[in-house]
Write an enzyme that holds these catalytic residues in place. Structure first.
Site, PDB file in Angstrom:
ATOM      1  N   ASP A 177       0.933  -1.264   0.093  1.00  0.00           N
ATOM      2  CA  ASP A 177      -0.015   0.173  -0.030  1.00  0.00           C
ATOM      3  C   ASP A 177       0.880   1.019  -0.159  1.00  0.00           C
ATOM      4  O   ASP A 177       1.635   1.688   1.022  1.00  0.00           O
ATOM      5  CB  ASP A 177      -0.783   0.089   1.298  1.00  0.00           C
ATOM      6  CG  ASP A 177      -1.825   1.208   1.380  1.00  0.00           C
ATOM      7  OD1 ASP A 177      -1.546   2.280   0.918  1.00  0.00           O
ATOM      8  OD2 ASP A 177      -3.292   1.047   1.352  1.00  0.00           O
ATOM      9  N   HIS A 178       1.032   1.801  -1.179  1.00  0.00           N
ATOM     10  CA  HIS A 178       1.894   2.604  -1.212  1.00  0.00           C
ATOM     11  C   HIS A 178       1.939   4.140  -0.344  1.00  0.00           C
ATOM     12  O   HIS A 178       2.930   4.718  -0.025  1.00  0.00           O
ATOM     13  CB  HIS A 178       2.464   3.154  -2.662  1.00  0.00           C
ATOM     14  CG  HIS A 178       1.506   4.414  -3.309  1.00  0.00           C
ATOM     15  ND1 HIS A 178       0.240   3.899  -3.561  1.00  0.00           N
ATOM     16  CD2 HIS A 178       1.826   5.546  -3.406  1.00  0.00           C
ATOM     17  CE1 HIS A 178      -0.233   4.958  -3.952  1.00  0.00           C
ATOM     18  NE2 HIS A 178       0.617   6.106  -3.877  1.00  0.00           N
ATOM     19  N   HIS A 240      -5.874   2.801   0.916  1.00  0.00           N
ATOM     20  CA  HIS A 240      -5.011   4.021   1.450  1.00  0.00           C
ATOM     21  C   HIS A 240      -5.886   4.743   2.670  1.00  0.00           C
ATOM     22  O   HIS A 240      -5.222   5.049   3.586  1.00  0.00           O
ATOM     23  CB  HIS A 240      -4.842   5.039   0.388  1.00  0.00           C
ATOM     24  CG  HIS A 240      -4.329   4.438  -0.922  1.00  0.00           C
ATOM     25  ND1 HIS A 240      -3.306   3.294  -0.811  1.00  0.00           N
ATOM     26  CD2 HIS A 240      -4.359   4.569  -2.085  1.00  0.00           C
ATOM     27  CE1 HIS A 240      -3.020   3.063  -2.085  1.00  0.00           C
ATOM     28  NE2 HIS A 240      -3.816   3.676  -2.901  1.00  0.00           N
TER      29      HIS A 240
HETATM   30  C1  BG6 Z   1      -3.430   4.466  -6.557  1.00  0.00           C
HETATM   31  C2  BG6 Z   1      -4.696   4.742  -7.246  1.00  0.00           C
HETATM   32  O1  BG6 Z   1      -3.411   3.621  -5.386  1.00  0.00           O
HETATM   33  O2  BG6 Z   1      -3.298   5.894  -5.899  1.00  0.00           O
HETATM   34  C3  BG6 Z   1      -4.635   5.766  -8.343  1.00  0.00           C
HETATM   35  O3  BG6 Z   1      -5.049   3.435  -8.087  1.00  0.00           O
HETATM   36  C4  BG6 Z   1      -4.480   7.109  -7.329  1.00  0.00           C
HETATM   37  O4  BG6 Z   1      -5.979   6.016  -8.963  1.00  0.00           O
HETATM   38  C5  BG6 Z   1      -3.071   6.870  -6.621  1.00  0.00           C
HETATM   39  O5  BG6 Z   1      -4.462   8.101  -8.463  1.00  0.00           O
HETATM   40  C6  BG6 Z   1      -2.983   8.058  -5.768  1.00  0.00           C
HETATM   41  O6  BG6 Z   1      -1.368   8.214  -5.230  1.00  0.00           O
HETATM   42  P1  BG6 Z   1      -0.816   9.430  -4.895  1.00  0.00           P
HETATM   43  O7  BG6 Z   1       0.591   8.887  -4.304  1.00  0.00           O
HETATM   44  O8  BG6 Z   1      -0.560  10.062  -6.194  1.00  0.00           O
HETATM   45  O9  BG6 Z   1      -1.697  10.131  -3.714  1.00  0.00           O
END
Ligand code: BG6
Length: 489
Positions: A177-178, A240
């Protein structure tokens, strides 16, 4: 500390994630001397690329995302390409031979990371074949890194989990989960548990509500096909947003170990009040963007986007009110919202403290602005505290001021990308910032009735013009509680 050593096999090496995030992350790990010479990367994909084509691609990716070219040839010499058919056993056997050779060349001690950055329908097949064809039997460790989506509901996630668990133990599985790799998300814990000022107030006696916003300016871009089946709830909330809520709400762990932290997070998910299909409309708002304007730019509506049905019911925005039924949080709403094509790109947490008992400073009918602790996750990183101080002049008035602590103030901070940290954690065997199966399962069971209710049309699909902060229904949800969304920019 010794450099971790490993061969990293990337399934889906010709794809977007590899190009935008993974190659640059590996490059930065090398540049920052987090990893040494003992690594190799094997790109696996259907296309019949050669090593050279692959290496050129890696170079391009680094030059375009990092604008750097230092030691690029040396760096890309560690990269190999292996054309591959995920369903063909001999593909795996050939891959195994290559991994064996590279292990000798780069002294990686038999350590292997299998990174699945491709269409989820193959996750199970790949994991099982890796085991069956002997790729996980080495003298070192093998780990499986798995990108989202981890299923699209609880039953599909359970099935996927079963398939990968036939080949890997839970402690070999790193579910990405980045958001958990973001510097300021990792900071939530430190802000809470390392400051005498906050933890004593961090409960329903002093906190009125907590707001978590993750808004994006981008639309669905070229991901219409994926997004139509996902929507904001599955794309952002199940993973997230709920992860951030868990970090905000969990009890202090008894130690900073992976197991202790995960078990506190799991307790939050268990305390999350589940919402039945019929109640969904009272707790959640879904919205879809229509055409609109951001600055001078005209934006088309979601239904006009590529690969999107022109009667699509997919939500591009979700706002929700979560309740956590435990001693600490009973009665404190956690409001969350996320959406595409909103007015600003911003991920932010606002902790709103309760009003003081008596208003000495403001005129009748006015309230003293509440104290706010704002955790800025992106694009700015830092924290802001909103306090009340005396207004200039001699009237007995007060006014709110902001105490700002942005990361720019701290010397030499150059925040690494989320993926860089997560890859490094995986190489070192630290799974703290990855999601355990129990968290995945509990978050799907929370989310499933919501998507079910929407599928059955039990709640309206609201609309909002592209470039705005979402449908008015999301504002009304808070107004009913006497609250309001605090601005994100
Ligand atoms: C991803 C989603 O997990 O997170 C995308 O699949 C989204 O739709 C992205 O744009 C958002 O990540 P960040 O790091 O730019 O907030």
């Amino acid at each position: 500390q010794e450099h971790p050593k490993s061969v990293i096999v990337i399934f889906g090496a010709t794809g977007d994630l590899a190009k935008r995030k993974l190659f640059p992350s590996i490059y930065r790990l090398v540049q920052n001397e987090k990893i040494g010479k003992e690594f190799a990367v094997v790109g696996v994909g259907r296309r019949p690329w050669t090593n050279d084509e692959f290496r050129n691609n890696v170079s391009d990716s680094i030059q375009s995302s990092l604008k750097e070219s230092k030691d690029l040839n040396d760096f890309t010499s560690h990269f190999y390409y292996h054309p591959f058919d995920v369903t063909n056993p001999s593909s795996y056997l050939e891959l195994n031979d290559l991994l064996g050779q590279l292990d000798g060349t780069y002294q990686t001690e038999g350590n292997r990371i299998f990174y699945l950055a491709m269409a989820p329908e193959f996750f199970g097949t790949i994991a099982q074949n890796l085991k069956k064809q002997g790729l996980t039997e080495t003298n070192g460790w093998s780990r499986l890194v798995i990108e989202k989506p981890f299923g699209h509901d609880l039953p599909s996630a359970e099935q996927l989990n079963q398939e990968i668990r036939e080949a890997f133990n839970e402690n070999q599985i790193y579910r990405i989960d980045h958001y958990l790799g973001k510097e300021m998300v990792q900071n939530i814990e430190v802000i809470r548990f390392a400051n005498a000022m906050f933890e004593p107030l961090w409960n329903n006696r002093y906190i009125s509500n907590i707001q978590v916003t993750s808004s994006e300016v981008l639309g669905v871009e070229d991901r219409g096909r994926y997004y139509e089946n996902s929507g904001a709830l599955r794309d952002m909330v199940q993973n997230h947003l709920l992860q951030m809520v868990a970090l905000l709400a969990m009890e202090p762990p008894i130690k900073l170990t992976t197991d202790e932290i995960r078990s506190e997070k799991v307790k939050v998910f268990r305390a999350l009040r589940s919402i039945s299909e019929d109640e969904v409309k009272n707790y959640f708002v879904r919205g879809q963007y229509t055409s609109g304007k951001l600055g001078d730019k005209e934006l088309i509506g979601y239904r006009e986007e590529n690969n999107v049905d022109n009667e699509s019911q997919t939500e591009t925005f979700v706002a929700g009110k979560l309740l956590i039924d435990n001693f600490r949080w009973a009665g404190v709403p956690f409001y969350i919202r996320t959406g595409k094509r909103m007015a600003a790109k911003s991920t932010k947490i606002v902790v709103q403290f309760k009003d003081i008992p008596m208003n000495l400073y403001y005129k009748k009918g006015e309230t003293v602005p509440p104290n706010l602790l704002v955790i800025n996750i992106q694009p700015d990183e830092g924290i802001t505290l909103q306090l009340n101080v005396k207004k200039d002049g001699d009237a007995g008035d007060s006014m709110p001021v902001k105490l700002d602590l942005t990361n720019d103030f701290l010397d030499g901070i150059n925040t690494p990308e989320a993926y860089e940290k997560l890859l490094y954690d995986c190489m070192r065997g630290d799974a703290t910032n990855f999601t355990h199966w129990d968290e995945v399962a509990l978050s799907w069971s929370f989310v499933d009735p919501i998507s079910e209710a929407w599928k059955k049309g039990k709640a309206e699909l609201a609309t909002y013009p592209a470039g705005s902060m979402g449908p008015k229904e999301a504002d009304e949800m808070l107004e009913k509680d006497g609250n309001q969304w605090w601005p994100v920019n």
